[in-house]
Scaffold this active site. Sequence first.
Site, PDB file in Angstrom:
ATOM      1  N   SER A  32       2.698 -14.272 -23.997  1.00 15.29           N
ATOM      2  CA  SER A  32       2.950 -13.024 -24.502  1.00 15.29           C
ATOM      3  C   SER A  32       4.568 -13.364 -25.577  1.00 15.29           C
ATOM      4  O   SER A  32       4.695 -13.987 -24.651  1.00 15.29           O
ATOM      5  CB  SER A  32       3.321 -11.989 -23.823  1.00 15.29           C
ATOM      6  N   ASP A  33       3.404 -13.259 -27.040  1.00 11.74           N
ATOM      7  CA  ASP A  33       4.675 -12.806 -28.380  1.00 11.74           C
ATOM      8  C   ASP A  33       5.622 -12.159 -27.147  1.00 11.74           C
ATOM      9  O   ASP A  33       5.277 -11.053 -26.721  1.00 11.74           O
ATOM     10  CB  ASP A  33       4.865 -12.554 -29.415  1.00 11.74           C
TER      11      ASP A  33
END
Length: 916
Positions: free
Chosen positions: A340-341
């Site tokens: 995930s960013d």
Amino acid sequence: MAMTPTPPSDTSVNQPPAWYQRSADEVLAQLHSRETGLTAEEAYDRLARHGRNTLPTTPRKPAWLRFLLHFNDVLIYILLAAAVVTGVMGHWVDTTVILAVAVINALIGYLQESSAERSLQGIRLMLSSRARVMREGLSQAIDADELVPGDIVQLRPGDKVPADLRLIAAHNLRIDEAILTGESVAAEKRCAPIPRETGIGDRTNMLFSGTLVSAGSATGVVVATGQATELGHISQMMGEAKARRTPLLQQMDRLGNSILGLILLMMAFLFLFAFILRDMPLGELLLALIGLAVAAVPEGLPAIISIILSLGVQAMARNHAIIRKLPTVETLGAMTVVCSDKTGTLTRNEMTVNAVILADSQWRVSGDSYAPQGEIVHEVCGRPADLQHDAVLSAFLSAVDLCNESQLALDQAGHWTITGGPTEGALKVLAAKAGVAHTTTRLVDKIPFDSAYKYMATHYQLAGEDRIFLTGAPDVLFSLCEYQLTEAGVVPFERGFWEQEMARYARQGLRMLAAASKPATPDAAPLDHAALHQGMIFLGIAGMMDPPRPEAIEAIATCRQAGIRVKMITGDHPDTAMAIGAMLGIGDGSAAITGAELEHMGDDALAGAAQQYDIFARTSPAHKLRLVRALQQCGEVVGMTGDGVNDAPALKQADVGIAMGIKGTEVTQEAADMVLTDDNFATLARAVESGRRVYDNLRKTILFILPTNLAQGLLIVIAILAGALIPLTPIQILWMNMATSVTLAFGLAFEPAERDVMQRRPRDPRRHVIDLHGIWRIGFVGALIACSAFLLEAWLQPRGYTPEFIRTVLLQMLVTAQWAYMFNCRTLQGFALNRGMFANRALWVVSGILLVLQLAILYLPFMNTLFGTVPLPLTYWGMTLLAGAGIFLVVELEKWLLERIKKPVPPAADLTSDRS
């Protein structure tokens, strides 16, 4: 990541120099350019040499070819071959029906096809359309696609950077680079060269194509255009990123090849046996073999898979998850890692003050958005702030409120928003939470913020008193302040104390901003920098961060419980990333690896790091793409979330690319397999649950359909070997496979999720959907149905019934057996006749539809003519129902016996650490 290719002394593209490491004069000399700009002739020559400042387009396959490609399947080949043979033999009804089935399957696949090329078009739309340049000493506006290396570009607030530029001059310049770096705060830019090698996010003298000018003005020289820009590199990476076939589709390919091989072997053996040993007429033998091929091919399976996936898509859409590619639904159930960013995905993308550090006290601030809701409480004793008695805190809050150009407002949708920079906005929200209100104030003068000196100053008349306020970077204010404010009054400044406190809070991932003030006189000279170098009183420091989403914390815990490991890949600073990760439950807050370290790793070392670490900081788009590939090479099924164009290549490469719907760019959404319309990481956890439910229902459906196909094939094989009547015609087999199978499978598609669906480990994508238990179930049930039908046929034949009547009874018996076996398949374990059977109303709807279909094929004259059936007396309905009930009970007994000997599987929570 290597910088973009740019021209050397002859302005031809070659090995790129590090533009950010050179001075502006050196860059101009290298590019044979000057601050007055290129001449028209130079610009023309370079445009011819380098091409236009655009990204290349990829021609799309024509629609007719994309449609025909959906016939490229081994199971379809079998149907087409059967259609050719029946056509040559003159059985046009059979030919028409078989071809219709093949066309319907291809049409379904064509309509579901996603247009991946649109993601590259989305990137092209991010390029600026116009640019202001210096040509021959004159400022002029030109089409941005005419820019060439060496052009001098002028930028103002709101402009989109039209190419990659090396800064020549900048004033108070801040650039929104979130699409490239993921940073929520606008980057401050300056012209000085950077002597060391740095990542994109730290190249403060470079401007990149597609980013936005948030504040200030600038002049820069073009060093790369078109495909040579950082945006062009991302476009190229997206073109190179290959969308992988999902585990289910790969398994369906293997299943199709297995079925094809088995059919060819059986047909060759039976042809030789029946034609040579049985002397069976060629025409009758060919029809029997075609019947075998049609029986063995699960024609309805592609349609059923599409239906179940579509139902999963609709259910997820109601829960804010838009699936762009149908197979993604089942892939979610196999996902083992989510990368995930951070910014805007796990965090709110809204800076919030969490702590206030004063000389005598420290304060914690609650609230995690721009809404002015929260408390300021003493860190030690926990008492709420009282501005009438906490004079130092009151002075600090007044300073950050008045030395501030942002505005806090409530929009029409009822959301609190900030006009201005996120850092200043966070300070304005802090003052609003404390209830700071200034009724009589007048701004006398100010010094706007500039990255050159890293502070802002204002002169206010406040309740009859003149005062100068100062906010900015702590290290800068440390050098300006002579005193500090304490509860006892003004005392000499103690720099060591503040540096120690800053270090403590920095380890929590907080960014720091300091405030100071001093008295002023009404007749003071205009505010200038010199006035700030004497008498300044240090007030305190605000520690702020982009806070984690509360729902993301819960969602990450849910993913861990389901055996899914969550990794954070961000462009942010390692300390910030580790602190945010610890709050979210990702990693332990003490281990992270940076993009610079990944840069020099080989594939093997990278694979080890990808497995070992959960937090990756200061990463570029290339790093994210390499990490996803490394995890895939380790056997992981990778999901990747993000919202910026910097995430797009990794999203496309991932097994499940997940884009944000609100803050996500069009490029990201087009590259993704799934879009979260509420930008809520928690929606992903619900989508995983839906994906596992869909996969369970797909597996139930496959184990429901294939035994019937096996039973049909066995009946034909037994008939050929025994020299008996061929029990079903090809068109009757197609009726069962396309009408009754698809109808009944619809009931299984609506089965609710099993109770333990989110406590299991992720399914192994290498494990075939038809495992050893599935092979046993298919063989057992197929043989059971075939033997029952063969015994019924053996009982009917001596009684002088016509072939049409016998085939009709067998057709009815097989359909009834399918209906009974559908209830067996409701649960892979446990007794099927439970209360959940009545909760799934689809079971009873499809049962009613099946009854209508059977009444039609048995009692409508034109259906009798088309399918070769005859009306059946009611007695045979009862006979076939008894046979179906017997099959149901035998299968339930088999399930009970297997459960007794099967070992329990440990829950997912016990396995995550082993796998990691």
